[in-house]
Design an enzyme around this catalytic site. Structure first.
Site, short mmCIF file in Angstrom:
data_model
loop_
_atom_site.label_atom_id
_atom_site.label_comp_id
_atom_site.label_asym_id
_atom_site.label_seq_id
_atom_site.Cartn_x
_atom_site.Cartn_y
_atom_site.Cartn_z
N ASN A 126 -12.80 4.91 -1.76
CA ASN A 126 -12.88 4.20 -0.48
C ASN A 126 -14.26 4.32 0.13
O ASN A 126 -14.69 3.46 0.91
CB ASN A 126 -11.83 4.74 0.49
CG ASN A 126 -10.43 4.25 0.18
OD1 ASN A 126 -10.25 3.25 -0.52
ND2 ASN A 126 -9.43 4.97 0.67
N LYS B 110 -5.40 -4.14 6.24
CA LYS B 110 -6.69 -3.46 6.06
C LYS B 110 -7.74 -4.44 5.57
O LYS B 110 -7.43 -5.32 4.74
CB LYS B 110 -6.57 -2.33 5.03
CG LYS B 110 -5.64 -1.20 5.41
CD LYS B 110 -5.64 -0.15 4.30
CE LYS B 110 -4.72 1.00 4.58
NZ LYS B 110 -4.71 2.01 3.49
N ASP B 111 -8.98 -4.24 6.00
CA ASP B 111 -10.05 -5.11 5.51
C ASP B 111 -10.21 -5.02 4.00
O ASP B 111 -10.33 -6.02 3.30
CB ASP B 111 -11.38 -4.80 6.23
CG ASP B 111 -11.77 -3.32 6.21
OD1 ASP B 111 -11.10 -2.51 5.54
OD2 ASP B 111 -12.77 -2.98 6.89
N ASP C 41 -1.25 -0.20 -4.76
CA ASP C 41 -2.57 0.34 -5.08
C ASP C 41 -2.51 1.80 -5.52
O ASP C 41 -3.41 2.30 -6.18
CB ASP C 41 -3.52 0.19 -3.89
CG ASP C 41 -2.92 0.73 -2.60
OD1 ASP C 41 -1.72 1.06 -2.56
OD2 ASP C 41 -3.66 0.80 -1.60
N HIS C 42 -1.43 2.49 -5.17
CA HIS C 42 -1.27 3.90 -5.56
C HIS C 42 0.10 4.38 -5.11
O HIS C 42 0.80 3.70 -4.34
CB HIS C 42 -2.36 4.79 -4.93
CG HIS C 42 -2.49 4.62 -3.45
ND1 HIS C 42 -1.58 5.15 -2.55
CD2 HIS C 42 -3.40 3.97 -2.68
CE1 HIS C 42 -1.93 4.84 -1.32
NE2 HIS C 42 -3.03 4.11 -1.37
N ASP D 112 0.83 -1.20 0.00
CA ASP D 112 0.00 0.00 0.00
C ASP D 112 0.88 1.26 0.00
O ASP D 112 1.75 1.41 0.85
CB ASP D 112 -0.90 -0.03 1.24
CG ASP D 112 -2.15 0.79 1.10
OD1 ASP D 112 -2.07 1.90 0.57
OD2 ASP D 112 -3.23 0.31 1.52
N THR E 166 -7.05 3.37 -1.99
CA THR E 166 -6.73 1.97 -1.68
C THR E 166 -7.63 0.97 -2.38
O THR E 166 -7.15 0.08 -3.09
CB THR E 166 -6.77 1.75 -0.16
OG1 THR E 166 -5.78 2.58 0.47
CG2 THR E 166 -6.49 0.29 0.19
N HIS F 26 1.08 8.48 5.27
CA HIS F 26 0.04 9.46 5.60
C HIS F 26 0.46 10.36 6.76
O HIS F 26 0.20 11.58 6.74
CB HIS F 26 -1.27 8.76 5.95
CG HIS F 26 -2.09 8.39 4.76
ND1 HIS F 26 -2.58 9.32 3.87
CD2 HIS F 26 -2.53 7.18 4.32
CE1 HIS F 26 -3.27 8.71 2.93
NE2 HIS F 26 -3.26 7.42 3.17
#
Length: 560
Positions: A96, A171-172, A358-359, A34, A75, A315
């Site tokens: 998201n 993360k879920d 993802d980014h 991620d 994400t 972040h």
């Protein structure tokens, strides 16, 4: 002549892999890191350990110019694009979270009230939540909002129930997106540090999961610290540790090393903002491989591991920080540990690895301001809407109340009010978009009616916006920040926000390694929608139902 043709056929069939080979890998291991921008692994190349990124470089095909093809680089959008090979306009995961007009609220991408948290272990501790997209009203999670099949779904269809399909993540949404509709998914809980799931997958956990959770591996770091891996003098950002704009004070994590984990209500969340959760995720995945017998027969299995620490660290501290640098060093070692385990249990020669992200992420606006760049942070929920209010009332007889919700990158309008007043949605949204374009920090404001009707100029940016447009879920106006500006919303504590169509957010690595692949570095541009198509052709199975990518021939047509 027939003998020559026959001989040539045999030579060709034996020289190229895997298009003509019968030996499929025992395991497809898909790793998604991620917020790993494409250049980031090389920022610590002089400190790579044996077996991590170095193994991927030496034993695989590395695409150094890979980009996501959509505008909202978040994400769930990136994960599902990797798992389906489809644009968000097709797979439906446009953000998201998005505003659901029928439910009249913001909904979380994988929430599903038909299910509950397995064993009562919630995915998140709401009292310590720092992820503003976690707006779910339910503890249940499922892939039902994904509108197409995933690569793992097509594996299940092709190989039947003997093919084991699992996904694990911090993360879920990093797990559900990859497990698809036929696999099993586990993710880290910020409520108690365990790994949990949804009753969509398990009504009760397998006993090995209960035993792993009972060990409370996450608790060993209480009142401990995140310390630097190496001497601070060896770091590029060793002189930039104490930056006041990093990490909000309320979390108790500090903005300089060593970072205290403490034992507050934020403890399990703070583990996410350090290398620890990635290491817990890999440890859990190793236990899964052992207990579920992954890669132990001739039927190809699938395991997705999504590593979340790089995103949380990015972040709170930014990708150009001492914390991100140390996290990358730990990530490299974590990958080496995982690959060594896979080699022991399955054999890397029997495993096809694909690693991507993802980014990407930008350097923080605050950091760039210190360097003299004319950029800033723009909270779209705090904008002065008085001018828009006046113009709306004059032109349409309604005011700013027609703006239902501002949730980056979308502006959602009150369609019911517009309909009741007999107004034209296109006219109202166009006027509002025109006013948003005047705000310093906003580069473009595109209406969904213009997107849907093909009224935008054909540019790389507008194509990414179009690829992100789904008529059932997209907002009425799409906002794009000026390059290096940061768009945020009220309550978002992040220092850095990705989510733009600019190259720093779309750039990701794409690496295929292991099995029968040979070292290659490719600089021509590819898209992340090519990943699922390439995996499908590698196994010679049907591609996901919405896939639009191209098979990567550098992976498929390799001489042995």
């Amino acid at each position: 002549m027939e003998k020559i043709i026959t001989l040539l056929s045999i030579v060709l069939a034996s020289s190229f892999s895997p298009l003509f080979a019968q030996d499929k890998p025992k395991l497809v291991l898909q790793i998604t890191v991620d917020q790993l921008r494409g250049d980031m692994p090389f920022s610590i190349q002089n400190r790579w350990t044996e077996g991590g990124f170095k193994y991927l470089l030496d034993s695989g095909v590395w695409y150094a110019n890979a980009h996501h093809p959509h505008a909202n680089t978040e994400t769930i959008v990136g994960h599902v694009t990797l798992s389906t090979g489809a644009y968000p306009s097709v797979h439906g995961m446009v953000g998201n979270a998005w505003f659901d007009h029928e439910e009249d609220r913001l909904v979380y991408n994988i929430e599903d009230s038909a299910y509950d948290a397995t064993g009562g272990i919630s995915a998140r501790d709401k009292s310590s939540e720092v992820d503003h997209s976690q707006v779910s009203k339910s503890e249940g999670r499922s892939p039902h909002n994904i509108m197409t099949t995933t690569f793992s779904d097509e594996m299940a269809s092709a190989f039947g129930p003997q093919s084991k399909i699992y996904a694990v993540s911090g993360k879920d949404r990093g797990a559900v997106s990859m497990a698809g509709h036929n696999g099993k998914a586990f993710w880290y809980s910020t409520k108690d540090g365990a790994f949990t799931s949804s009753t969509f997958y398990y009504n009760e956990f397998p006993e090995w999961v209960n035993k792993w959770n009972d060990k409370k591996e996450a608790d060993q770091f209480k009142n401990d610290y995140w310390n630097l891996t190496n001497d601070i003098k060896t770091y590029r950002f060793g002189d930039a540790d104490d930056r006041p704009f990093e990490n909000p004070e309320g979390l108790g994590f500090g903005n300089v090393f060593p970072h205290p984990y403490g034992d507050s209500k934020y403890y399990y969340t703070l583990l996410m903002a350090s290398p620890v959760v990635d290491e817990l995720t890999v440890d859990f995945a190793k236990e899964l491989i052992e207990k579920e017998g992954i890669g132990q027969d001739e039927i190809t299995d699938y395991l997705s591991i999504s590593l979340s620490s790089t995103d949380y660290v990015g972040h709170l501290f930014g990708p150009n920080s001492l914390e991100s640098e140390d996290n990358l060093i730990r990530l490299d070692r974590n990958l080496a540990d995982l690959f060594q385990y896979i080699d022991q249990k399955v054999g890397l020669e029997n495993t096809l690895i694909v690693l991507s992200s993802d980014h990407g992420a930008p350097e923080s606006a605050q950091s760039l301001k210190q360097k003299g760049f004319p950029v800033d942070v723009l909270d779209v929920t705090q904008l002065d809407l008085s001018t828009i209010d006046t113009k709306l009332k004059k032109q349409f007889g309604i005011g700013k109340e027609v703006i239902k919700l501002s949730y980056v990158p979308y502006i959602y309008l009150d369609r019911k009010l517009i309909q009741e007043k007999g107004l034209d949605l296109e006219a109202v949204s166009s006027m509002i978009a025109e006013e948003f374009m005047k705000v310093n920090g906003i580069a473009y404001a595109y209406t969904s009616t213009d997107v849907a009707n093909g009224n935008l100029p054909d540019t790389p940016i507008t194509r990414r916006v179009l690829n992100n447009y789904n008529p059932k879920r997209s907002g009425d106006i799409y906002l794009i920040n000026e390059p290096n500006w940061s768009l945020t919303v009220d309550g978002d504590i992040a220092l850095v926000n990705h989510g733009s169509p600019w190259s720093y957010d779309t750039s990701v690595p794409v690496i295929f390694a292991g099995h029968q692949l040979q070292k290659r570095m490719i600089y021509s541009e590819i898209s992340t929608i090519d990943v699922a198509m390439t995996l499908s052709k590698y196994l010679m199975i049907l591609e996901p139902s919405g896939a639009e990518g191209n098979p990567l021939e550098d992976v498929l047509n390799q001489e042995k």
